[in-house]
Motif scaffolding. Structure first.
Motif, PDB file in Angstrom:
ATOM      1  N   GLN A 138       0.839  -1.190   0.000  1.00  0.00           N
ATOM      2  CA  GLN A 138       0.000   0.000   0.000  1.00  0.00           C
ATOM      3  C   GLN A 138       0.882   1.251   0.000  1.00  0.00           C
ATOM      4  OE1 GLN A 138      -3.134  -0.144  -0.377  1.00  0.00           O
ATOM      5  NE2 GLN A 138      -3.909  -2.062   0.452  1.00  0.00           N
ATOM      6  N   PRO A 139       0.548   2.265  -0.805  1.00  0.00           N
ATOM      7  CA  PRO A 139       1.402   3.468  -0.878  1.00  0.00           C
ATOM      8  C   PRO A 139       1.560   4.177   0.455  1.00  0.00           C
ATOM      9  CG  PRO A 139      -0.700   3.784  -2.047  1.00  0.00           C
ATOM     10  CD  PRO A 139      -0.584   2.333  -1.736  1.00  0.00           C
ATOM     11  N   GLU A 140       0.553   4.077   1.341  1.00  0.00           N
ATOM     12  CA  GLU A 140       0.652   4.740   2.638  1.00  0.00           C
ATOM     13  C   GLU A 140       1.786   4.191   3.490  1.00  0.00           C
ATOM     14  OE1 GLU A 140      -3.742   4.991   1.536  1.00  0.00           O
ATOM     15  OE2 GLU A 140      -2.070   3.613   1.262  1.00  0.00           O
ATOM     16  N   PHE A 141       2.214   2.950   3.217  1.00  0.00           N
ATOM     17  CA  PHE A 141       3.192   2.301   4.082  1.00  0.00           C
ATOM     18  C   PHE A 141       4.548   2.127   3.407  1.00  0.00           C
ATOM     19  CE2 PHE A 141      -0.986   0.631   5.629  1.00  0.00           C
ATOM     20  CZ  PHE A 141      -1.007   1.384   6.797  1.00  0.00           C
ATOM     21  N   ARG A 142       4.828   2.994   2.444  1.00  0.00           N
ATOM     22  CA  ARG A 142       6.155   2.956   1.824  1.00  0.00           C
ATOM     23  C   ARG A 142       7.194   3.672   2.681  1.00  0.00           C
ATOM     24  NH1 ARG A 142       3.740   4.177  -4.176  1.00  0.00           N
ATOM     25  NH2 ARG A 142       2.994   2.067  -4.595  1.00  0.00           N
ATOM     26  N   ASP A 143       6.731   4.439   3.654  1.00  0.00           N
ATOM     27  CA  ASP A 143       7.610   5.088   4.615  1.00  0.00           C
ATOM     28  C   ASP A 143       8.070   4.035   5.621  1.00  0.00           C
ATOM     29  OD1 ASP A 143       8.697   6.413   6.838  1.00  0.00           O
ATOM     30  OD2 ASP A 143       7.450   8.183   6.520  1.00  0.00           O
ATOM     31  N   VAL A 144       9.368   3.724   5.592  1.00  0.00           N
ATOM     32  CA  VAL A 144       9.906   2.645   6.419  1.00  0.00           C
ATOM     33  C   VAL A 144       9.689   2.915   7.903  1.00  0.00           C
ATOM     34  CG1 VAL A 144      11.993   1.395   7.079  1.00  0.00           C
ATOM     35  CG2 VAL A 144      11.605   1.986   4.683  1.00  0.00           C
ATOM     36  N   ASP A 145       9.910   4.158   8.330  1.00  0.00           N
ATOM     37  CA  ASP A 145       9.753   4.476   9.747  1.00  0.00           C
ATOM     38  C   ASP A 145       8.311   4.294  10.198  1.00  0.00           C
ATOM     39  OD1 ASP A 145      12.430   5.085  10.089  1.00  0.00           O
ATOM     40  OD2 ASP A 145      12.163   7.177   9.495  1.00  0.00           O
ATOM     41  N   LYS A 146       7.369   4.654   9.333  1.00  0.00           N
ATOM     42  CA  LYS A 146       5.955   4.523   9.686  1.00  0.00           C
ATOM     43  C   LYS A 146       5.560   3.055   9.806  1.00  0.00           C
ATOM     44  CE  LYS A 146       2.898   7.202   7.733  1.00  0.00           C
ATOM     45  NZ  LYS A 146       1.965   7.812   6.754  1.00  0.00           N
ATOM     46  N   VAL A 147       6.002   2.242   8.870  1.00  0.00           N
ATOM     47  CA  VAL A 147       5.582   0.846   8.862  1.00  0.00           C
ATOM     48  C   VAL A 147       6.311   0.033   9.924  1.00  0.00           C
ATOM     49  CG1 VAL A 147       7.240  -0.167   7.236  1.00  0.00           C
ATOM     50  CG2 VAL A 147       4.900  -0.976   7.262  1.00  0.00           C
ATOM     51  N   LYS A 148       7.489   0.487  10.335  1.00  0.00           N
ATOM     52  CA  LYS A 148       8.254  -0.248  11.352  1.00  0.00           C
ATOM     53  C   LYS A 148       7.468  -0.329  12.650  1.00  0.00           C
ATOM     54  CE  LYS A 148      12.561   0.758  11.430  1.00  0.00           C
ATOM     55  NZ  LYS A 148      13.833   1.489  11.689  1.00  0.00           N
ATOM     56  N   GLY A 149       6.887   0.788  13.079  1.00  0.00           N
ATOM     57  CA  GLY A 149       6.107   0.786  14.307  1.00  0.00           C
ATOM     58  C   GLY A 149       4.878  -0.093  14.205  1.00  0.00           C
ATOM     59  N   LEU A 150       4.250  -0.096  13.032  1.00  0.00           N
ATOM     60  CA  LEU A 150       3.065  -0.928  12.833  1.00  0.00           C
ATOM     61  C   LEU A 150       3.422  -2.405  12.870  1.00  0.00           C
ATOM     62  CD1 LEU A 150       0.072  -1.193  12.217  1.00  0.00           C
ATOM     63  CD2 LEU A 150       0.583  -0.815   9.803  1.00  0.00           C
ATOM     64  N   LEU A 151       4.521  -2.776  12.222  1.00  0.00           N
ATOM     65  CA  LEU A 151       4.947  -4.176  12.219  1.00  0.00           C
ATOM     66  C   LEU A 151       5.307  -4.637  13.632  1.00  0.00           C
ATOM     67  CD1 LEU A 151       7.148  -4.290   8.984  1.00  0.00           C
ATOM     68  CD2 LEU A 151       4.911  -5.348   9.327  1.00  0.00           C
ATOM     69  N   THR A 152       5.923  -3.750  14.405  1.00  0.00           N
ATOM     70  CA  THR A 152       6.248  -4.092  15.788  1.00  0.00           C
ATOM     71  C   THR A 152       4.986  -4.356  16.590  1.00  0.00           C
ATOM     72  OG1 THR A 152       8.273  -2.762  15.705  1.00  0.00           O
ATOM     73  CG2 THR A 152       7.391  -3.289  17.895  1.00  0.00           C
ATOM     74  N   MET A 153       3.964  -3.521  16.371  1.00  0.00           N
ATOM     75  CA  MET A 153       2.706  -3.694  17.091  1.00  0.00           C
ATOM     76  C   MET A 153       2.025  -5.005  16.714  1.00  0.00           C
ATOM     77  SD  MET A 153      -0.699  -1.366  17.071  1.00  0.00           S
ATOM     78  CE  MET A 153      -1.446  -2.520  15.923  1.00  0.00           C
ATOM     79  N   LEU A 154       2.138  -5.396  15.439  1.00  0.00           N
ATOM     80  CA  LEU A 154       1.491  -6.623  14.987  1.00  0.00           C
ATOM     81  C   LEU A 154       2.130  -7.873  15.581  1.00  0.00           C
ATOM     82  CD1 LEU A 154       0.850  -5.792  11.205  1.00  0.00           C
ATOM     83  CD2 LEU A 154      -0.828  -5.862  13.061  1.00  0.00           C
ATOM     84  N   GLU A 155       3.296  -7.726  16.180  1.00  0.00           N
ATOM     85  CA  GLU A 155       3.948  -8.865  16.826  1.00  0.00           C
ATOM     86  C   GLU A 155       3.488  -9.052  18.272  1.00  0.00           C
ATOM     87  OE1 GLU A 155       8.112  -8.159  16.495  1.00  0.00           O
ATOM     88  OE2 GLU A 155       8.185  -8.592  14.341  1.00  0.00           O
ATOM     89  N   GLU A 156       2.704  -8.112  18.788  1.00  0.00           N
ATOM     90  CA  GLU A 156       2.262  -8.162  20.185  1.00  0.00           C
ATOM     91  C   GLU A 156       0.886  -8.826  20.261  1.00  0.00           C
ATOM     92  OE1 GLU A 156       3.988  -7.284  22.810  1.00  0.00           O
ATOM     93  OE2 GLU A 156       5.718  -6.547  21.662  1.00  0.00           O
ATOM     94  N   ASP A 157       0.860 -10.105  20.627  1.00  0.00           N
ATOM     95  CA  ASP A 157      -0.407 -10.837  20.657  1.00  0.00           C
ATOM     96  C   ASP A 157      -1.417 -10.226  21.623  1.00  0.00           C
ATOM     97  OD1 ASP A 157       0.381 -12.541  18.732  1.00  0.00           O
ATOM     98  OD2 ASP A 157       0.610 -14.310  19.998  1.00  0.00           O
ATOM     99  N   ARG A 158      -0.944  -9.809  22.779  1.00  0.00           N
ATOM    100  CA  ARG A 158      -1.870  -9.255  23.778  1.00  0.00           C
ATOM    101  C   ARG A 158      -2.511  -7.967  23.258  1.00  0.00           C
ATOM    102  NH1 ARG A 158      -1.918 -11.601  28.651  1.00  0.00           N
ATOM    103  NH2 ARG A 158      -0.233 -13.023  29.209  1.00  0.00           N
TER     104      ARG A 158
END
Length: 343
Positions: free
Chosen positions: A242-262
């Motif tokens: 998605q074009p909104e997530f081509r910013d590496v810094d922006k997507v890094k935080g989102l990917l980190t959050m997706l690793e948190e099951d709780r």
């Protein structure tokens, strides 16, 4: 409330922005959508919509993009989600028939289906053990000294673990232990399997205190341990396209959050017992997904809510398609799981 013309223009802008990911100008709307008004009139209406908070103007562009308020009005008042197509239904049915053989595979394939259909991140919250009813325990011989203990619930939820057989016991005696446990716990909801209930089992399997301790410890671990909830996740690579997530810094935080099951479990508990729930941008509880929307729905087995299906994507997601797919899966997933209740 917006008048008819402002509604038409707002819907056209959001539809176009969802499709192109480019800020939308008045000339674009006049050229692509037959609204029967001039670009100048559209420009004035767009200025009003911006003043009212439904549109925003990126500082680098003369065009407008929807605000969270605009998307909310679009979802609540303008959007009529289409019916899922017969072709998509056939794809879903064939997918399950060819790829899902066990209960965990149903959830694994569900996130793949949702990601493929919506081109976004998909999540499934599997049935909570505490909401399930104990069905049976079984010992499966592995070799002379080891056995696999299997626990099955009414929703088909399956847990298994390899255990060492205590000295002096054989597989026939293990079967007697399983029968004793099943006679006491069969038909009980997991949240009713308390310490006094487990203590009653000991009278039926004495004089084997070592085995009793092993069996009860295993039951407690499986039925009340940290594995009460499990989130299945799919489609992160779809999100990166998605074009909104081509910013590496922006997507890094989102990917980190997706690793948190709780954290994901908390997000997936936002759904209520009926219909589709859509949270947009800053409506979301966590700042890590303030550039995202989450569309989710609960699903049922035997009339009881047992889990959640959801799609996470940019606020510029295709809401109509996503909502129609989730509405179908909300009903269909329960039907699929019914088939796996006897394993």
């Amino acid at each position: 409330m917006l008048d008819g013309r402002k509604r038409q223009i707002l819907q056209a802008i959001i539809d176009d922005y969802i499709s192109t990911a480019e800020p939308v100008g008045s000339r674009t709307i006049a050229r692509k959508y037959n609204l029967g008004v001039s670009p100048a009139t559209i420009r004035n209406e767009m200025a009003d919509l911006e003043l009212l908070g439904y549109l925003e103007q990126p500082h680098t562009s003369a065009g407008r993009i929807p605000s969270v308020k605009g998307y909310r009005f679009y979802v609540d008042c303008l959007l009529a989600p289409p019916q899922i197509s017969d072709r998509d239904i056939q794809i879903i049915d064939n997918w399950y028939q060819t790829k899902a053989r066990r209960i965990d595979e149903v959830f694994q394939e569900t996130v793949k289906i949702l990601s493929r259909m919506t081109r976004n991140v998909s999540m499934v919250l599997a049935p909570q053990v505490s909401q399930c009813t104990f069905k049976y325990l079984q010992f499966l011989p592995l070799d002379e000294r080891r056995s696999i203990v299997v626990i099955v619930t009414d929703t088909g939820l399956l847990e298994n673990k390899i255990i060492e057989i205590p000295e002096g016991l054989n597989h026939e005696e293990l079967s007697r232990v399983a029968n004793a446990i099943n006679s006491h716990l069969g038909g009980l909801s997991v949240d009713r399997i308390t310490a006094p209930v487990l203590q009653d089992i000991q009278n039926d399997i004495l004089p084997d205190p070592a085995l009793y301790e092993r069996a009860i410890t295993l039951l407690k671990h499986i039925l009340t341990g940290e594995k009460n909830e499990k989130v299945y996740l799919g489609g992160t690579t779809q999100m990166l396209n998605q074009p909104e997530f081509r910013d590496v810094d922006k997507v890094k935080g989102l990917l980190t959050m997706l690793e948190e099951d709780r954290l994901l479990c908390d997000i997936l508990h936002m759904a209520n017992n009926d219909g589709i729930v859509v949270t947009i941008g800053q409506e979301n509880k966590y700042t890590g997904i303030h550039d995202c929307s989450v569309v989710q729905a609960t699903y049922r087995i035997d009339g009881q809510v047992v889990g959640t299906v959801a799609v996470l994507g940019p606020t510029r997601m295709e809401y109509g398609k996503t909502m129609s797919v989730l509405k179908f899966m909300q009903r269909h997933l329960g039907e699929i799981l019914e088939k796996y209740k006897v394993l």
